[in-house]
Design an enzyme around this catalytic site. Structure first.
Site, PDB file in Angstrom:
ATOM      1  N   THR A 126       0.822  -1.218   0.000  1.00 49.06           N
ATOM      2  CA  THR A 126       0.000   0.000   0.000  1.00 49.06           C
ATOM      3  C   THR A 126       0.858   1.271   0.000  1.00 49.06           C
ATOM      4  OG1 THR A 126      -1.666  -1.211   1.245  1.00 49.06           O
ATOM      5  CG2 THR A 126      -1.865   1.185   1.254  1.00 49.06           C
ATOM      6  N   GLU A 363      -6.258  -6.086   3.453  1.00 55.67           N
ATOM      7  CA  GLU A 363      -6.190  -7.310   2.631  1.00 55.67           C
ATOM      8  C   GLU A 363      -7.431  -7.453   1.742  1.00 55.67           C
ATOM      9  OE1 GLU A 363      -4.021 -10.515   3.560  1.00 55.67           O
ATOM     10  OE2 GLU A 363      -3.080  -9.730   5.373  1.00 55.67           O
TER      11      GLU A 363
HETATM   12  C1  LIG Z   1      -4.412  -1.613  10.462  1.00 54.13           C
HETATM   13  C2  LIG Z   1      -4.010  -1.720   9.021  1.00 54.13           C
HETATM   14  C3  LIG Z   1      -2.906  -2.499   8.682  1.00 54.13           C
HETATM   15  C4  LIG Z   1      -2.485  -2.573   7.356  1.00 54.13           C
HETATM   16  N1  LIG Z   1      -1.361  -3.322   7.045  1.00 54.13           N
HETATM   17  C5  LIG Z   1      -0.898  -3.325   5.760  1.00 54.13           C
HETATM   18  C6  LIG Z   1       0.343  -4.002   5.440  1.00 54.13           C
HETATM   19  O1  LIG Z   1       0.975  -4.628   6.293  1.00 54.13           O
HETATM   20  N2  LIG Z   1       0.798  -3.911   4.170  1.00 54.13           N
HETATM   21  C7  LIG Z   1       0.135  -3.218   3.188  1.00 54.13           C
HETATM   22  O2  LIG Z   1       0.624  -3.186   2.058  1.00 54.13           O
HETATM   23  N3  LIG Z   1      -1.043  -2.567   3.472  1.00 54.13           N
HETATM   24  C8  LIG Z   1      -1.562  -2.604   4.725  1.00 54.13           C
HETATM   25  N4  LIG Z   1      -2.742  -1.931   5.027  1.00 54.13           N
HETATM   26  C9  LIG Z   1      -3.393  -1.156   3.983  1.00 54.13           C
HETATM   27  C10 LIG Z   1      -4.665  -1.784   3.434  1.00 54.13           C
HETATM   28  O3  LIG Z   1      -4.375  -2.971   2.749  1.00 54.13           O
HETATM   29  C11 LIG Z   1      -5.382  -0.745   2.560  1.00 54.13           C
HETATM   30  O4  LIG Z   1      -5.841   0.258   3.449  1.00 54.13           O
HETATM   31  C12 LIG Z   1      -6.533  -1.329   1.769  1.00 54.13           C
HETATM   32  O5  LIG Z   1      -6.042  -2.103   0.708  1.00 54.13           O
HETATM   33  C13 LIG Z   1      -7.468  -0.243   1.188  1.00 54.13           C
HETATM   34  O6  LIG Z   1      -6.747   0.728   0.543  1.00 54.13           O
HETATM   35  P1  LIG Z   1      -7.003   2.297   0.873  1.00 54.13           P
HETATM   36  O7  LIG Z   1      -6.948   2.453   2.342  1.00 54.13           O
HETATM   37  O8  LIG Z   1      -6.061   3.090   0.039  1.00 54.13           O
HETATM   38  O9  LIG Z   1      -8.499   2.576   0.405  1.00 54.13           O
HETATM   39  P2  LIG Z   1      -8.961   2.956  -1.094  1.00 54.13           P
HETATM   40  O10 LIG Z   1      -8.458   1.951  -2.053  1.00 54.13           O
HETATM   41  O11 LIG Z   1      -8.636   4.380  -1.354  1.00 54.13           O
HETATM   42  O12 LIG Z   1     -10.541   2.804  -0.945  1.00 54.13           O
HETATM   43  C14 LIG Z   1     -11.347   3.797  -0.290  1.00 54.13           C
HETATM   44  C15 LIG Z   1     -12.804   3.293  -0.307  1.00 54.13           C
HETATM   45  O13 LIG Z   1     -13.249   3.160  -1.679  1.00 54.13           O
HETATM   46  C16 LIG Z   1     -13.677   1.825  -1.890  1.00 54.13           C
HETATM   47  N5  LIG Z   1     -13.322   1.401  -3.241  1.00 54.13           N
HETATM   48  C17 LIG Z   1     -12.090   1.493  -3.818  1.00 54.13           C
HETATM   49  N6  LIG Z   1     -12.128   1.004  -5.077  1.00 54.13           N
HETATM   50  C18 LIG Z   1     -13.414   0.585  -5.283  1.00 54.13           C
HETATM   51  C19 LIG Z   1     -14.104  -0.025  -6.372  1.00 54.13           C
HETATM   52  N7  LIG Z   1     -13.474  -0.348  -7.513  1.00 54.13           N
HETATM   53  N8  LIG Z   1     -15.425  -0.272  -6.246  1.00 54.13           N
HETATM   54  C20 LIG Z   1     -16.071  -0.002  -5.072  1.00 54.13           C
HETATM   55  N9  LIG Z   1     -15.477   0.574  -4.013  1.00 54.13           N
HETATM   56  C21 LIG Z   1     -14.164   0.851  -4.108  1.00 54.13           C
HETATM   57  C22 LIG Z   1     -12.961   0.991  -0.834  1.00 54.13           C
HETATM   58  O14 LIG Z   1     -13.630  -0.238  -0.600  1.00 54.13           O
HETATM   59  C23 LIG Z   1     -12.970   1.929   0.348  1.00 54.13           C
HETATM   60  O15 LIG Z   1     -14.219   1.849   0.986  1.00 54.13           O
HETATM   61  C24 LIG Z   1      -3.208  -1.876   6.345  1.00 54.13           C
HETATM   62  C25 LIG Z   1      -4.340  -1.128   6.692  1.00 54.13           C
HETATM   63  C26 LIG Z   1      -4.738  -1.051   8.004  1.00 54.13           C
HETATM   64  C27 LIG Z   1      -5.960  -0.236   8.346  1.00 54.13           C
END
Ligand SMILES: Cc1cc2nc3c(=O)[nH]c(=O)nc-3n(C[C@H](O)[C@H](O)[C@H](O)COP(=O)(O)OP(=O)(O)OC[C@H]3O[C@@H](n4cnc5c(N)ncnc54)[C@H](O)[C@@H]3O)c2cc1C
Length: 402
Positions: A126, A363
């Site tokens: 991410t 995930e």
């Molecule tokens: C506590 C925690 C630990 C984490 N640990 C890791 C880690 O170890 N390694 C790592 O790489 N990442 C990690 N993450 C990151 C996590 O995997 C991402 O937050 C997640 O993949 C979502 O990405 P984003 O937060 O950028 O949300 P975005 O992708 O920006 O999404 C924002 C919103 O839009 C929605 N959305 C996005 N695209 C679509 C679509 N095509 N259709 C419908 N809805 C959509 C999403 O569902 C969400 O509700 C962690 C996150 C947290 C909270």
């Protein structure tokens, strides 16, 4: 089909439950309040041989099957989501990916110490502008002689401050979208690597999550995992393992919510009887109990496919989606059952609710898994064979330390 646990699995559950009851539950409220990540727990998990569960003995692990890993994740999350998250990232996302895609040299150098718990692994996918949309990542890896120079940053990386090794995904061919991503094994000690914890999290406050900065980090070409351009495929295969552990962990939150609710139902009286005697309260408890069974069965099926060495992206995604939503609902209902007391940290259920939100986001968000399942159902999605699958279990299994 056989739905019973083996004697070995029952004994592993007992060992982990005792460990959680003695070494996590009495301290977790304080750690959560202080935002303290107790790294000693990782050392204790290593002592108990819980850091390389599905890794074969020849690579430093204990060679147990996937459903035993699921039991361990379930029991750890019953204590707190932070420690299950640590196992998900270290084992599910990092070590099992090294096992699946690593060369023999990479496995000896990085996987063996990780499986023994001597070194900690993290997973850097991410970025500030790329979460669900992995191909939007901006971190680059540019060839420079025999090395690559990586520049960029990763965010929300679990274990960022304690990891010794990171799997870092970067664009080697920015014009080629997801086909232009490669994966690198990056050591914390490589010049140009720095990390910073994220403060003010809603939940998993007893865990470590933060940013990884990569400033002109020189990576030897032999630290590329898989071939150039295979990074997206490697990330998706890693998520098949990580998501399985998250789904199993969610069963632990449901179990903890159910335990706390049953206890409170017996203690609290309204209108002259225990609240468990009111049908609307029973409805919430019944839903938790049903969802625990449903989630465990979905996890079990995904684990069975993994044990057979079969592709399981669809089943793992389904297990992750349903069980994480169910865990959030169970924690929410557990707060409801506790009434106003559930709204304070006098009881653990408010922590369950705050913690249960993260697995609905990480995930693969709830929405991403819903889309995946919709596409599978409509026939829009087909899982092509991966270049490498994990070997089918059994490996050489040994009994975990008591
Ligand atoms: C506590 C925690 C630990 C984490 N640990 C890791 C880690 O170890 N390694 C790592 O790489 N990442 C990690 N993450 C990151 C996590 O995997 C991402 O937050 C997640 O993949 C979502 O990405 P984003 O937060 O950028 O949300 P975005 O992708 O920006 O999404 C924002 C919103 O839009 C929605 N959305 C996005 N695209 C679509 C679509 N095509 N259709 C419908 N809805 C959509 C999403 O569902 C969400 O509700 C962690 C996150 C947290 C909270």
């Amino acid at each position: 089909m056989n739905f019973s646990y083996t004697e070995e699995q029952k004994s592993v559950r007992k060992v982990v439950r005792t460990f959680v009851d003695r070494e996590i539950i009495p301290f977790i409220k304080e750690w959560d309040e202080k935002g303290h990540f107790e790294t000693n727990i990782l050392k204790r998990l290593a002592d108990l041989q819980l850091m390389g569960v599905c890794i074969p003995e020849e690579y430093g692990g204990v060679g147990m099957d996937y459903n035993t890993l699921a039991i361990i994740c379930e029991e750890l999350e019953r204590g707190d989501t932070a420690f299950r998250t640590a196992v998900s990232v270290h084992t599910g996302l990092n070590s099992m990916t090294l096992l699946q895609w690593g060369t023999e040299e990479q496995k000896q150098k990085y996987l063996v110490p990780q499986a023994k718990g001597e070194k900690i692994g993290a997973f850097g996918l991410t970025e500030p502008n790329a979460g669900s949309d992995v191909a939007a990542m901006e971190t680059t890896a540019v060839k420079d002689g025999d090395d690559y120079l990586i520049n960029g940053s990763k965010t929300w990386i679990s274990l960022c401050d304690v990891a010794d090794h990171f799997l870092i995904f970067a664009k080697t061919n920015p014009g080629a979208k997801h086909k232009g991503i490669s994966c690198f094994i990056v050591e914390r000690t490589f010049p140009g690597v720095s990390t910073k914890a994220i403060k003010g999290k809603l939940g998993i406050r007893a865990g470590n999550t933060g940013e990884v900065f990569l400033d002109n980090v020189r990576i030897p070409a032999e630290n590329m995992l898989g071939y150039e351009g295979e990074g997206f495929k490697i990330a998706m295969a890693a998520l098949d393992n990580g998501r399985f552990t998250v789904a199993a962990g969610a069963c632990g939150t449901i179990m903890a919510s159910l335990e706390a609710s049953i206890k409170y139902c017996e203690e609290r009286k309204t209108f002259g009887k225990e609240i468990g005697r009111h049908q609307l309260v029973q409805q919430m408890v019944a839903k938790m109990s049903a969802n625990l069974e449903i989630s465990r069965l979905l996890v079990f099926k995904a684990g069975w496919l993994k044990n057979s060495g079969k592709r399981n992206t669809q089943e793992t995604s389904l297990a992750k989606w349903i069980s994480c939503d169910a865990a959030y609902e169970a924690a929410n209902d557990a707060v409801q059952i506790h009434g106003a007391y559930g709204f304070s940290n006098e009881f653990p259920v408010e922590r369950f609710l705050r913690n249960a939100k993260a697995p609905v986001i990480y995930e693969g968000t709830r929405e991403i898994h819903t889309i995946m399942q919709g596409e599978y159902a409509l026939g829009y999605r087909e899982d092509k064979p991966l270049r490498k699958m994990l070997p089918a279990w059994p490996f050489e299994g040994i009994l975990i330390k008591g």
